[in-house]
Every structure is written in C-alpha cells, then in structure tokens.
Scaffold this motif. Sequence first.
Motif, PDB file in Angstrom:
ATOM      1  N   GLU A   1       0.834  -1.207   0.000  1.00 58.70           N
ATOM      2  CA  GLU A   1       0.000   0.000   0.000  1.00 58.70           C
ATOM      3  C   GLU A   1       0.867   1.254   0.000  1.00 58.70           C
ATOM      4  O   GLU A   1       0.562   2.239  -0.683  1.00 58.70           O
ATOM      5  N   PHE A   2       1.956   1.233   0.758  1.00 56.72           N
ATOM      6  CA  PHE A   2       2.868   2.373   0.744  1.00 56.72           C
ATOM      7  C   PHE A   2       3.676   2.415  -0.557  1.00 56.72           C
ATOM      8  O   PHE A   2       3.989   3.498  -1.074  1.00 56.72           O
ATOM      9  N   GLU A   3       4.012   1.242  -1.097  1.00 55.14           N
ATOM     10  CA  GLU A   3       4.746   1.210  -2.363  1.00 55.14           C
ATOM     11  C   GLU A   3       3.925   1.836  -3.484  1.00 55.14           C
ATOM     12  O   GLU A   3       4.479   2.435  -4.412  1.00 55.14           O
ATOM     13  N   PHE A   4       2.610   1.701  -3.408  1.00 51.19           N
ATOM     14  CA  PHE A   4       1.736   2.337  -4.401  1.00 51.19           C
ATOM     15  C   PHE A   4       2.052   3.831  -4.493  1.00 51.19           C
ATOM     16  O   PHE A   4       2.202   4.396  -5.582  1.00 51.19           O
ATOM     17  N   HIS A   5       2.195   4.466  -3.344  1.00 55.52           N
ATOM     18  CA  HIS A   5       2.431   5.912  -3.304  1.00 55.52           C
ATOM     19  C   HIS A   5       3.847   6.262  -3.745  1.00 55.52           C
ATOM     20  O   HIS A   5       4.052   7.260  -4.450  1.00 55.52           O
ATOM     21  N   THR A   6       4.829   5.466  -3.357  1.00 52.91           N
ATOM     22  CA  THR A   6       6.198   5.764  -3.780  1.00 52.91           C
ATOM     23  C   THR A   6       6.394   5.482  -5.273  1.00 52.91           C
ATOM     24  O   THR A   6       7.234   6.107  -5.920  1.00 52.91           O
ATOM     25  N   THR A   7       5.598   4.551  -5.819  1.00 54.72           N
ATOM     26  CA  THR A   7       5.667   4.279  -7.255  1.00 54.72           C
ATOM     27  C   THR A   7       5.136   5.469  -8.045  1.00 54.72           C
ATOM     28  O   THR A   7       5.713   5.869  -9.068  1.00 54.72           O
ATOM     29  N   ILE A   8       4.040   6.059  -7.583  1.00 54.28           N
ATOM     30  CA  ILE A   8       3.542   7.282  -8.220  1.00 54.28           C
ATOM     31  C   ILE A   8       4.600   8.381  -8.107  1.00 54.28           C
ATOM     32  O   ILE A   8       4.885   9.095  -9.072  1.00 54.28           O
ATOM     33  N   ALA A   9       5.203   8.496  -6.926  1.00 52.10           N
ATOM     34  CA  ALA A   9       6.216   9.535  -6.707  1.00 52.10           C
ATOM     35  C   ALA A   9       7.388   9.386  -7.670  1.00 52.10           C
ATOM     36  O   ALA A   9       8.016  10.376  -8.068  1.00 52.10           O
ATOM     37  N   GLY A  10       7.684   8.143  -8.052  1.00 51.12           N
ATOM     38  CA  GLY A  10       8.787   7.892  -8.966  1.00 51.12           C
ATOM     39  C   GLY A  10       8.594   8.514 -10.335  1.00 51.12           C
ATOM     40  O   GLY A  10       9.551   8.669 -11.096  1.00 51.12           O
ATOM     41  N   ARG A  11       7.358   8.896 -10.663  1.00 52.25           N
ATOM     42  CA  ARG A  11       7.075   9.523 -11.957  1.00 52.25           C
ATOM     43  C   ARG A  11       6.964  11.042 -11.859  1.00 52.25           C
ATOM     44  O   ARG A  11       6.687  11.711 -12.859  1.00 52.25           O
ATOM     45  N   SER A  12       7.199  11.581 -10.675  1.00 53.84           N
ATOM     46  CA  SER A  12       7.095  13.029 -10.520  1.00 53.84           C
ATOM     47  C   SER A  12       8.284  13.725 -11.169  1.00 53.84           C
ATOM     48  O   SER A  12       9.429  13.294 -11.006  1.00 53.84           O
ATOM     49  N   PRO A  13       8.041  14.844 -11.859  1.00 57.67           N
ATOM     50  CA  PRO A  13       9.158  15.612 -12.420  1.00 57.67           C
ATOM     51  C   PRO A  13       9.897  16.431 -11.362  1.00 57.67           C
ATOM     52  O   PRO A  13      10.930  17.025 -11.659  1.00 57.67           O
ATOM     53  N   ASN A  14       9.371  16.441 -10.132  1.00 58.26           N
ATOM     54  CA  ASN A  14       9.977  17.219  -9.042  1.00 58.26           C
ATOM     55  C   ASN A  14      10.721  16.264  -8.104  1.00 58.26           C
ATOM     56  O   ASN A  14      10.089  15.550  -7.320  1.00 58.26           O
ATOM     57  N   PRO A  15      12.055  16.228  -8.140  1.00 61.98           N
ATOM     58  CA  PRO A  15      12.791  15.268  -7.299  1.00 61.98           C
ATOM     59  C   PRO A  15      12.622  15.511  -5.802  1.00 61.98           C
ATOM     60  O   PRO A  15      12.671  14.577  -5.012  1.00 61.98           O
ATOM     61  N   LEU A  16      12.402  16.763  -5.401  1.00 57.91           N
ATOM     62  CA  LEU A  16      12.218  17.058  -3.984  1.00 57.91           C
ATOM     63  C   LEU A  16      10.872  16.530  -3.492  1.00 57.91           C
ATOM     64  O   LEU A  16      10.773  15.968  -2.396  1.00 57.91           O
ATOM     65  N   LEU A  17       9.847  16.668  -4.321  1.00 64.55           N
ATOM     66  CA  LEU A  17       8.534  16.129  -3.973  1.00 64.55           C
ATOM     67  C   LEU A  17       8.606  14.612  -3.867  1.00 64.55           C
ATOM     68  O   LEU A  17       8.036  14.008  -2.949  1.00 64.55           O
ATOM     69  N   LYS A  18       9.293  13.982  -4.809  1.00 63.36           N
ATOM     70  CA  LYS A  18       9.472  12.529  -4.768  1.00 63.36           C
ATOM     71  C   LYS A  18      10.154  12.107  -3.470  1.00 63.36           C
ATOM     72  O   LYS A  18       9.728  11.152  -2.805  1.00 63.36           O
TER      73      LYS A  18
ATOM     74  N   MET B   1      10.231  13.641  -0.574  1.00 63.47           N
ATOM     75  CA  MET B   1       9.365  13.830   0.586  1.00 63.47           C
ATOM     76  C   MET B   1       8.337  12.709   0.706  1.00 63.47           C
ATOM     77  O   MET B   1       8.058  12.222   1.804  1.00 63.47           O
ATOM     78  N   ILE B   2       7.783  12.266  -0.423  1.00 66.44           N
ATOM     79  CA  ILE B   2       6.832  11.145  -0.395  1.00 66.44           C
ATOM     80  C   ILE B   2       7.539   9.877   0.070  1.00 66.44           C
ATOM     81  O   ILE B   2       7.022   9.130   0.911  1.00 66.44           O
ATOM     82  N   ASP B   3       8.732   9.628  -0.458  1.00 65.88           N
ATOM     83  CA  ASP B   3       9.502   8.448  -0.063  1.00 65.88           C
ATOM     84  C   ASP B   3       9.787   8.458   1.439  1.00 65.88           C
ATOM     85  O   ASP B   3       9.663   7.433   2.119  1.00 65.88           O
ATOM     86  N   VAL B   4      10.178   9.612   1.948  1.00 63.17           N
ATOM     87  CA  VAL B   4      10.540   9.723   3.359  1.00 63.17           C
ATOM     88  C   VAL B   4       9.326   9.513   4.252  1.00 63.17           C
ATOM     89  O   VAL B   4       9.371   8.740   5.231  1.00 63.17           O
ATOM     90  N   LEU B   5       8.210  10.167   3.944  1.00 62.41           N
ATOM     91  CA  LEU B   5       7.013  10.035   4.778  1.00 62.41           C
ATOM     92  C   LEU B   5       6.470   8.605   4.740  1.00 62.41           C
ATOM     93  O   LEU B   5       6.054   8.060   5.764  1.00 62.41           O
ATOM     94  N   ALA B   6       6.496   7.991   3.552  1.00 60.84           N
ATOM     95  CA  ALA B   6       6.053   6.598   3.457  1.00 60.84           C
ATOM     96  C   ALA B   6       6.979   5.685   4.251  1.00 60.84           C
ATOM     97  O   ALA B   6       6.523   4.767   4.952  1.00 60.84           O
ATOM     98  N   GLY B   7       8.282   5.942   4.165  1.00 60.18           N
ATOM     99  CA  GLY B   7       9.236   5.128   4.916  1.00 60.18           C
ATOM    100  C   GLY B   7       9.035   5.221   6.409  1.00 60.18           C
ATOM    101  O   GLY B   7       9.127   4.217   7.131  1.00 60.18           O
ATOM    102  N   ILE B   8       8.742   6.415   6.905  1.00 60.85           N
ATOM    103  CA  ILE B   8       8.491   6.602   8.334  1.00 60.85           C
ATOM    104  C   ILE B   8       7.271   5.803   8.762  1.00 60.85           C
ATOM    105  O   ILE B   8       7.272   5.117   9.796  1.00 60.85           O
ATOM    106  N   LEU B   9       6.203   5.854   7.960  1.00 61.43           N
ATOM    107  CA  LEU B   9       4.976   5.136   8.311  1.00 61.43           C
ATOM    108  C   LEU B   9       5.148   3.625   8.211  1.00 61.43           C
ATOM    109  O   LEU B   9       4.611   2.872   9.021  1.00 61.43           O
ATOM    110  N   VAL B  10       5.918   3.172   7.208  1.00 59.95           N
ATOM    111  CA  VAL B  10       6.201   1.736   7.098  1.00 59.95           C
ATOM    112  C   VAL B  10       6.935   1.252   8.341  1.00 59.95           C
ATOM    113  O   VAL B  10       6.558   0.238   8.953  1.00 59.95           O
TER     114      VAL B  10
END
Length: 294
Positions: A192-209, A211-220
């Motif tokens: 479920e968290f990988e779903f969100h980080t996978t979407i983040a992987g397609r973002s053109p903004n590396p900083l936004l990507k 932040m999503i990775d970090v927040l998902a990692g904390i929750l995992v």
Amino acid sequence: MRAGGRSAGTPTMKVSIPMSGGRGPRTDARTGEGIGKSRLSRLLSRSPKRSSLVAGEIRSWIITRGLGPGDTLPNEKAMIESFGVSRATIREALKELEVQGLVRMKTGPNGGPVVAGSGSQEALQAIQNFCYFEKVTIDDIYELRTFFEVRLVRSVVGHVDEATFLRLEELAALSAAPAEDQETRRRQREAEFEFHTTIAGRSPNPLLKMMIDVLAGILVNATARDSSRHHMHCEWSHENGRYHAEIVAALRRGDGEAAAALMEEHMGQAHRQLQLVYGDVSLEDIALGRQDAD
C-alpha cells in the motif's frame, strides 16, 4: 567516471575548491592545493566552530565541482595544509559530513574521504530520528502527507508510462485481496505504501518525490511492521485498494483534478483509520510497541 568513482591515485584528475565566490584554481586531488584558505580565515574570525566551517567548505567544493558518489577528496594531510587547521579539526569535519551521509571513509592503501552522495534513505533516517525525539504523532504526519500527496498526483499526469500503470494496478489488486495470515498482511501494508512511492517515482519534481519516499518510509517503519495490529488493518484493506484503483483510473484518463480529489479523500480515510488503531501517541511509542501504555 562514476561507476567506480575517480581515484585519488589518478594523476590526471584535477579538482578545485572555490575561494571567495569564484571557481578557484584547478588543483590536483592528491595535494588539495587551492582550497579556500583565505575565505576560511575570515569565517574563522567570526565563529569558534572550526570543524563545521571546514565541513561547509568541503560541501561547497563537492557541489561546485560536480563531484559524485565514489569520487575521492583530497587526503587528510592535504586538507590540513590547505585549511591550516589541526588533524583533529579535519577529522571532526569529515565525521560531520559522514553523519550527514555526504562523505564516507574508504579503507585500504588508497583510503581516505570519498563522496557518498545523499538520497532519500539518508533523509529518511535523519527525519525519522527527528520524529522520535520530537514526539511526532500520526496527526502531524498526515497533515504534511496529505499536502504532498495531493500535489504529487496532480504533478504526474502525463508522466506515467504503461509499465508504471501496470505496477500500480498490481499493487492496488494486492491491497484488495483477503490476507490469510500476518505475513501476507504485512506485505499488503508495505505494498500500500509502495503504491504511493511508485507514483512519486514519476514526478518531475525530485524534492517532492523524496518527501513522499521519506514520509512513506516513516509510516512503514512505525506501522506496517507492527504485526500485533495487522488484524485491524485488514478491516480497511479493501477500501485502500478501491481508492488506489480509482486513482489509477483517473490518471489513465489524464484527469488530474479527479485524481487529486480522490487522493485527498484517501488520505483522510487513512488518517482516520490509523487514529482508530493508535490514537494520539507518538510515532516512537508506536514503533516501540508502547501505544497501549496509557
């Protein structure tokens, strides 16, 4: 050369450290000549923390010269001579950069400081430590996570390829399937968290990507591996899968506003679910299994 890094023993390698705003003279990495000594002297007159100033100069040099992971920095002796500070100060500065994840110390005959790079894993560890010390709660995380996730899903419209769509659909289906045991449920939560980080992987903004990775990692780390609560997560897994499937469908249509609205609803739903399970205790208490202490 990036694969193995540029060796300090390579005589043709030339690097420079900026002096007072310019790029500075080109300098051999083995000697480190040309490091910003005069600039450092002016800074030292205003600050007693010499090692942090040296660390800042080294960091600026790495960035200015475009050095990457594996590239070798001047050796300890060269830095002592160039900065005009003690061996202890140089070592403290390098240790500071090592803790920050920017430098690592290579051992062996050609050992010394090497650029380590900095990515979401280093940021995750640093922010996770902050969350634990500052008693950050689920409410705090979701206030920030909702803000970033909604903007993320708008930003990826038109940037998601077919392979990513197929992976997102696979992850959504995994979330919706009944889990027969705790291990399967744990994998579902991580998916479920990988779903969100996978979407983040397609973002053109590396900083936004990041932040999503970090927040998902904390929750995992704080919740997905809490096996004692997996039976409670099962009650809303199907709902997570439904939201994920609808978000993917909206992205396939190129409808960023619909995807954003669904994501905001989904974040509200996920927030409420975790509140029901954990209440308002800190992430540290959740990670350490102390949520039932009060």
